[in-house]
Structure formats: structure tokens, C-alpha cells
Design a protein around this motif. Sequence first.
Motif, PDB file in Angstrom:
ATOM      1  N   PHE A  81     -17.246 -24.906 -28.826  1.00 39.12           N
ATOM      2  CA  PHE A  81     -16.965 -23.638 -29.718  1.00 39.12           C
ATOM      3  C   PHE A  81     -17.878 -22.666 -29.518  1.00 39.12           C
ATOM      4  O   PHE A  81     -17.629 -21.349 -29.451  1.00 39.12           O
ATOM      5  N   ALA A  82     -19.283 -22.929 -29.358  1.00 39.41           N
ATOM      6  CA  ALA A  82     -20.288 -21.941 -29.029  1.00 39.41           C
ATOM      7  C   ALA A  82     -20.013 -21.423 -27.858  1.00 39.41           C
ATOM      8  O   ALA A  82     -20.401 -20.098 -27.678  1.00 39.41           O
ATOM      9  N   GLY A  83     -20.012 -22.246 -26.927  1.00 42.03           N
ATOM     10  CA  GLY A  83     -19.684 -21.842 -25.378  1.00 42.03           C
ATOM     11  C   GLY A  83     -18.625 -20.961 -25.306  1.00 42.03           C
ATOM     12  O   GLY A  83     -18.709 -19.898 -24.577  1.00 42.03           O
ATOM     13  N   ALA A 110     -19.457 -17.704 -26.961  1.00 42.09           N
ATOM     14  CA  ALA A 110     -20.649 -16.680 -25.893  1.00 42.09           C
ATOM     15  C   ALA A 110     -19.799 -16.123 -25.010  1.00 42.09           C
ATOM     16  O   ALA A 110     -20.022 -14.853 -24.340  1.00 42.09           O
ATOM     17  N   GLY A 111     -18.891 -16.894 -24.457  1.00 41.04           N
ATOM     18  CA  GLY A 111     -18.018 -16.152 -23.175  1.00 41.04           C
ATOM     19  C   GLY A 111     -17.194 -15.145 -23.487  1.00 41.04           C
ATOM     20  O   GLY A 111     -17.269 -13.907 -22.924  1.00 41.04           O
ATOM     21  N   LEU A 112     -16.618 -15.063 -24.920  1.00 38.34           N
ATOM     22  CA  LEU A 112     -15.768 -14.107 -25.435  1.00 38.34           C
ATOM     23  C   LEU A 112     -16.640 -12.785 -25.597  1.00 38.34           C
ATOM     24  O   LEU A 112     -16.225 -11.581 -25.410  1.00 38.34           O
ATOM     25  N   PHE A 117     -33.742 -15.127 -30.813  1.00 40.67           N
ATOM     26  CA  PHE A 117     -33.249 -15.523 -32.050  1.00 40.67           C
ATOM     27  C   PHE A 117     -31.643 -14.979 -32.251  1.00 40.67           C
ATOM     28  O   PHE A 117     -31.213 -14.940 -33.253  1.00 40.67           O
ATOM     29  N   THR A 118     -31.042 -14.638 -31.172  1.00 41.66           N
ATOM     30  CA  THR A 118     -29.838 -14.270 -31.292  1.00 41.66           C
ATOM     31  C   THR A 118     -28.818 -15.316 -30.381  1.00 41.66           C
ATOM     32  O   THR A 118     -29.385 -15.849 -29.347  1.00 41.66           O
ATOM     33  N   PRO A 119     -27.631 -15.568 -30.481  1.00 46.13           N
ATOM     34  CA  PRO A 119     -26.890 -16.670 -29.858  1.00 46.13           C
ATOM     35  C   PRO A 119     -26.597 -15.895 -28.343  1.00 46.13           C
ATOM     36  O   PRO A 119     -26.701 -14.971 -28.136  1.00 46.13           O
ATOM     37  N   ALA A 120     -26.206 -16.657 -27.248  1.00 43.27           N
ATOM     38  CA  ALA A 120     -25.935 -16.226 -26.090  1.00 43.27           C
ATOM     39  C   ALA A 120     -24.689 -15.133 -26.017  1.00 43.27           C
ATOM     40  O   ALA A 120     -23.777 -15.469 -26.581  1.00 43.27           O
ATOM     41  N   GLY A 121     -25.134 -14.056 -25.177  1.00 44.08           N
ATOM     42  CA  GLY A 121     -24.055 -13.113 -25.210  1.00 44.08           C
ATOM     43  C   GLY A 121     -24.411 -11.876 -26.138  1.00 44.08           C
ATOM     44  O   GLY A 121     -23.991 -10.655 -25.994  1.00 44.08           O
TER      45      GLY A 121
END
Length: 230
Positions: free
Chosen positions: A71-73, A76-78, A201-205
Motif C-alpha cells: 500500500f505504501a508502494g 508513493a507511485g500515485l 522525514f516525509t514518505p517517498a513521493g
Amino acid sequence: MRSIWRTLDGGLARDVALVCAAIALVGLSFGAITVGSGFAIWVPLLMSVVVFAGASQFAFVAIIAAGGSIFAGVAAGLLTNARHILFGFSLGDVLGKSVAARLVGSHLMIDESVAFTIAQRDPARRRAVYWACGAGLFVSWNIGGIVGAIGGSMISDTNAFGLDAAFPAVLLALVLPSLRDRATRKAACVGAVIAVATSPFTPAGIPILLALSAVALAVPIRRREKVATR
């Protein structure tokens, strides 16, 4: 397709071909890195056909390989591809009027095809370069992915070859001509600082999306330059 290539001059067709060759190398690195990270060989092949978005594909693989959830992947893609919403508004005239043409055209909408298209002013050339570049990049990316996936299954350590540097190198080559403009250069520098500062400190993307806020700097800078030249 013949009419499309006839619309393009030799120099523009050559530039498109060179970018397609570069993208094939990036696709090769993606296929090799994905398989080298423990994914089945069919994963990069399916992603390259269905997703066809280099940054999102690399982000997804990196997150899953690092132990993140699927779900994280996907998230991040979206988020990484959220910029395509703005691309769609600026390129609506080149996609065609039928639903099928718009669906296919939207799938071919990546940074490189957009960069070539917005540089054109003539409507016919815009349509021609978009479809020629998009189709060429799709084929090149998938061929590179197939070769890379096969090669990655034979190489024990893909990182030793520095394949992860191929994707950012191609993007850098695309943006360098635009950096001759003073306003664009300042906005790009501020955006880069924002992305680097928020990455820890932020999620990928997310850093990429935050960096887009720097685009707002280009407008007042250009206005001041116009006033100064009057």
C-alpha cells in the motif's frame, strides 16, 4: 505513423530517437534492479506495460525491497505521478477526441514526451512529436526492461554496476536546456532544496510534490524581468 514522422524534421526526429535510446538504458536498469532486489522476472515486465512510469516504478520497487507495504508502494507511485494531472490540462489538444485515443494518449504521457511536446508551438508538430515520442519511449522502455530483467537474473549484485544512476541522469539531461532561463533556474534550485530538506522525514513521493511549490517563484521573477526590459 508515417504521417507523424513526415511532420517531424530531421533534427527533432533525431532528438526523439536519442531519448528513446537513453530510456531503453533506464528500462534496462529498472529490470535488472527489480529482479536483483528479489522480485520475480515477470514483475518488471508487467509494471512496464501496465504502469509505464519510471519514477513510480522505481519508487514502488525501492519501498517494497526496503520492507515497506504494498500500500505504501502504490501510494508513493500515485503521489509521484500526481504531476500528470497538470500535464493533462496542458496537452489536451494532442490526445485526440475519441475515448480510445485519449486513453492510449494518457498512458503515453511521461516526462520526456511532455517535455518535447510543450516545446512545440505548431499544433501539427505538437501532435506528431507527442505520439512519436510516446510510442517510441513505450517500446524502448519495455525492450530495455526485458533485457534488464533477464540480465538481472544472471547478476548477483546489480548495484555494483551503478545502474540506479541511469534514471536521474536522463532526467537531468532533459531539464538542462530549460535551466538557461533565469526564472526557471531559480525555481529549480529552490525546489531541489525543498526536496532534499523534506526527504528524511516525509514518505517517498511527497518531497517531489512539495518541490513543485517552487514553480510559483517563476511567475514574479518573469514579471520583474519584463518590467525591467520596458
